[in-house]
Design a protein around this motif. Sequence first.
Motif, PDB file in Angstrom:
ATOM      1  N   PRO A   1       0.844  -1.202   0.000  1.00 36.14           N
ATOM      2  CA  PRO A   1       0.000   0.000   0.000  1.00 36.14           C
ATOM      3  C   PRO A   1       0.871   1.241   0.000  1.00 36.14           C
ATOM      4  O   PRO A   1       1.970   1.248   0.562  1.00 36.14           O
ATOM      5  N   LYS A   2       0.379   2.304  -0.596  1.00 35.48           N
ATOM      6  CA  LYS A   2       1.195   3.508  -0.728  1.00 35.48           C
ATOM      7  C   LYS A   2       1.679   4.046   0.606  1.00 35.48           C
ATOM      8  O   LYS A   2       2.784   4.540   0.726  1.00 35.48           O
ATOM      9  N   ASP A   3       0.814   3.972   1.646  1.00 37.83           N
ATOM     10  CA  ASP A   3       1.202   4.583   2.909  1.00 37.83           C
ATOM     11  C   ASP A   3       2.217   3.770   3.685  1.00 37.83           C
ATOM     12  O   ASP A   3       2.701   4.207   4.717  1.00 37.83           O
ATOM     13  N   THR A   4       2.549   2.553   3.214  1.00 33.51           N
ATOM     14  CA  THR A   4       3.527   1.742   3.925  1.00 33.51           C
ATOM     15  C   THR A   4       4.878   1.743   3.231  1.00 33.51           C
ATOM     16  O   THR A   4       5.833   1.191   3.731  1.00 33.51           O
ATOM     17  N   VAL A   5       4.951   2.359   2.044  1.00 31.03           N
ATOM     18  CA  VAL A   5       6.207   2.383   1.298  1.00 31.03           C
ATOM     19  C   VAL A   5       7.012   3.608   1.705  1.00 31.03           C
ATOM     20  O   VAL A   5       6.519   4.721   1.684  1.00 31.03           O
ATOM     21  N   SER A   6       8.247   3.386   2.100  1.00 31.58           N
ATOM     22  CA  SER A   6       9.119   4.500   2.456  1.00 31.58           C
ATOM     23  C   SER A   6      10.475   4.263   1.827  1.00 31.58           C
ATOM     24  O   SER A   6      10.894   3.139   1.615  1.00 31.58           O
ATOM     25  N   VAL A   7      11.162   5.347   1.530  1.00 35.40           N
ATOM     26  CA  VAL A   7      12.493   5.264   0.947  1.00 35.40           C
ATOM     27  C   VAL A   7      13.475   5.758   1.988  1.00 35.40           C
ATOM     28  O   VAL A   7      13.398   6.897   2.443  1.00 35.40           O
ATOM     29  N   SER A   8      14.381   4.911   2.402  1.00 31.87           N
ATOM     30  CA  SER A   8      15.350   5.291   3.422  1.00 31.87           C
ATOM     31  C   SER A   8      16.396   6.208   2.834  1.00 31.87           C
ATOM     32  O   SER A   8      16.590   6.271   1.618  1.00 31.87           O
ATOM     33  N   SER A   9      17.089   6.953   3.723  1.00 39.08           N
ATOM     34  CA  SER A   9      18.158   7.833   3.250  1.00 39.08           C
ATOM     35  C   SER A   9      19.273   7.022   2.618  1.00 39.08           C
ATOM     36  O   SER A   9      19.935   7.451   1.680  1.00 39.08           O
ATOM     37  N   ASP A  10      19.490   5.772   3.112  1.00 35.50           N
ATOM     38  CA  ASP A  10      20.525   4.918   2.533  1.00 35.50           C
ATOM     39  C   ASP A  10      20.195   4.582   1.096  1.00 35.50           C
ATOM     40  O   ASP A  10      21.057   4.572   0.222  1.00 35.50           O
ATOM     41  N   SER A  11      18.895   4.278   0.818  1.00 35.82           N
ATOM     42  CA  SER A  11      18.474   3.934  -0.539  1.00 35.82           C
ATOM     43  C   SER A  11      18.679   5.117  -1.474  1.00 35.82           C
ATOM     44  O   SER A  11      19.140   4.963  -2.599  1.00 35.82           O
ATOM     45  N   ARG A  12      18.329   6.319  -0.969  1.00 35.05           N
ATOM     46  CA  ARG A  12      18.527   7.504  -1.800  1.00 35.05           C
ATOM     47  C   ARG A  12      20.013   7.720  -2.073  1.00 35.05           C
ATOM     48  O   ARG A  12      20.411   8.097  -3.154  1.00 35.05           O
ATOM     49  N   HIS A  13      20.828   7.480  -1.055  1.00 40.01           N
ATOM     50  CA  HIS A  13      22.275   7.637  -1.204  1.00 40.01           C
ATOM     51  C   HIS A  13      22.823   6.637  -2.217  1.00 40.01           C
ATOM     52  O   HIS A  13      23.637   6.978  -3.070  1.00 40.01           O
ATOM     53  N   GLU A  14      22.341   5.418  -2.173  1.00 39.14           N
ATOM     54  CA  GLU A  14      22.786   4.392  -3.119  1.00 39.14           C
ATOM     55  C   GLU A  14      22.359   4.758  -4.538  1.00 39.14           C
ATOM     56  O   GLU A  14      23.104   4.565  -5.483  1.00 39.14           O
ATOM     57  N   SER A  15      21.164   5.308  -4.688  1.00 36.33           N
ATOM     58  CA  SER A  15      20.691   5.700  -6.016  1.00 36.33           C
ATOM     59  C   SER A  15      21.574   6.802  -6.585  1.00 36.33           C
ATOM     60  O   SER A  15      21.878   6.813  -7.770  1.00 36.33           O
ATOM     61  N   GLU A  16      21.988   7.734  -5.721  1.00 32.84           N
ATOM     62  CA  GLU A  16      22.865   8.814  -6.168  1.00 32.84           C
ATOM     63  C   GLU A  16      24.218   8.258  -6.577  1.00 32.84           C
ATOM     64  O   GLU A  16      24.810   8.685  -7.580  1.00 32.84           O
ATOM     65  N   GLU A  17      24.720   7.282  -5.809  1.00 29.19           N
ATOM     66  CA  GLU A  17      25.999   6.658  -6.154  1.00 29.19           C
ATOM     67  C   GLU A  17      25.897   5.924  -7.488  1.00 29.19           C
ATOM     68  O   GLU A  17      26.823   5.977  -8.300  1.00 29.19           O
ATOM     69  N   ALA A  18      24.765   5.250  -7.699  1.00 29.02           N
ATOM     70  CA  ALA A  18      24.577   4.524  -8.962  1.00 29.02           C
ATOM     71  C   ALA A  18      24.524   5.507 -10.129  1.00 29.02           C
ATOM     72  O   ALA A  18      25.091   5.251 -11.194  1.00 29.02           O
ATOM     73  N   ARG A  19      23.850   6.645  -9.917  1.00 30.06           N
ATOM     74  CA  ARG A  19      23.762   7.652 -10.983  1.00 30.06           C
ATOM     75  C   ARG A  19      25.148   8.212 -11.298  1.00 30.06           C
ATOM     76  O   ARG A  19      25.515   8.372 -12.465  1.00 30.06           O
ATOM     77  N   THR A  20      25.914   8.480 -10.263  1.00 31.75           N
ATOM     78  CA  THR A  20      27.263   8.998 -10.448  1.00 31.75           C
ATOM     79  C   THR A  20      28.131   7.989 -11.200  1.00 31.75           C
ATOM     80  O   THR A  20      28.907   8.354 -12.085  1.00 31.75           O
ATOM     81  N   ALA A  21      27.985   6.713 -10.840  1.00 28.20           N
ATOM     82  CA  ALA A  21      28.769   5.666 -11.508  1.00 28.20           C
ATOM     83  C   ALA A  21      28.409   5.568 -12.991  1.00 28.20           C
ATOM     84  O   ALA A  21      29.286   5.406 -13.846  1.00 28.20           O
ATOM     85  N   ARG A  22      27.120   5.682 -13.312  1.00 27.92           N
ATOM     86  CA  ARG A  22      26.696   5.626 -14.715  1.00 27.92           C
ATOM     87  C   ARG A  22      27.255   6.801 -15.510  1.00 27.92           C
ATOM     88  O   ARG A  22      27.693   6.643 -16.651  1.00 27.92           O
ATOM     89  N   LEU A  23      27.245   7.988 -14.890  1.00 25.36           N
ATOM     90  CA  LEU A  23      27.789   9.164 -15.562  1.00 25.36           C
ATOM     91  C   LEU A  23      29.288   9.014 -15.797  1.00 25.36           C
ATOM     92  O   LEU A  23      29.810   9.407 -16.845  1.00 25.36           O
ATOM     93  N   GLN A  24      29.974   8.425 -14.823  1.00 23.99           N
ATOM     94  CA  GLN A  24      31.410   8.227 -14.956  1.00 23.99           C
ATOM     95  C   GLN A  24      31.722   7.267 -16.104  1.00 23.99           C
ATOM     96  O   GLN A  24      32.633   7.510 -16.905  1.00 23.99           O
ATOM     97  N   VAL A  25      30.964   6.188 -16.183  1.00 25.24           N
ATOM     98  CA  VAL A  25      31.168   5.215 -17.256  1.00 25.24           C
ATOM     99  C   VAL A  25      30.913   5.858 -18.616  1.00 25.24           C
ATOM    100  O   VAL A  25      31.698   5.687 -19.558  1.00 25.24           O
ATOM    101  N   LYS A  26      29.837   6.617 -18.711  1.00 25.86           N
ATOM    102  CA  LYS A  26      29.516   7.262 -19.985  1.00 25.86           C
ATOM    103  C   LYS A  26      30.602   8.260 -20.375  1.00 25.86           C
ATOM    104  O   LYS A  26      30.990   8.350 -21.544  1.00 25.86           O
ATOM    105  N   THR A  27      31.109   9.008 -19.392  1.00 23.16           N
ATOM    106  CA  THR A  27      32.176   9.972 -19.659  1.00 23.16           C
ATOM    107  C   THR A  27      33.431   9.269 -20.148  1.00 23.16           C
ATOM    108  O   THR A  27      34.088   9.728 -21.093  1.00 23.16           O
TER     109      THR A  27
END
Length: 202
Positions: A5-31
């Motif tokens: 249910p929507k009200d039970t789904v939460s995104v932890s700060s760790d998950s957000r941090h990991e997503s940012e790291e993954a985005r940075t890694a993808r940009l690095q590979v593309k560069t």
Amino acid sequence: MPHFPKDTVSVSSDSRHESEEARTARLQVKTRRRKYLEKHAEYFDSATLELADPLLYDRMVRRFQTTAEREAYGKKQGWSGIMEADIMRSEAKVAALQNPDPNSPLVYKRDAAGSIIAVEQDEEDRPKDRQQGLDKWRYAMEQRFLRGQDHDFDYGQVDGNDEYDDWEEETRRRQDDYFDQEAAEFVGEEISRTGETGIQDF
């Protein structure tokens, strides 16, 4: 996949941090991949790229070659190379004729002699000259390379090699991240000083 249910789904700060790291890694590979192409322009001279998309090569490059240029190219490829390219091009044309792609800029049909020909759906997509055709083909091959779709290429030699880092771009990215973080912290401080009403308490 489990449903929550929507009200039970939460995104932890760790998950957000990991997503940012993954985005940075993808940009690095593309560069790094882009920098590799800048340093190795000969990549686009590879005969295997013709086979990567024989219809695109035929439309963008081969159509502008003179008879002498095709003969010289054929000698360079050898008999087996010529046969392989011709077979793959023919098979691709038959496949395009039997299974039209609605997103393709080309429509394939048979002419009066029974040959399969391509017709642009939009005249604007048609390369006007040799240079424009070559530029369009190189751009398509560059994007294919950046997406990691060249299955004959060892991406490991590039993706994990800091020799291909663009340090100026990396510095700009780090500065942008720093100022974004500063702005976010400043906004957070402003919110904490004002109440829910938005009126600062004294």
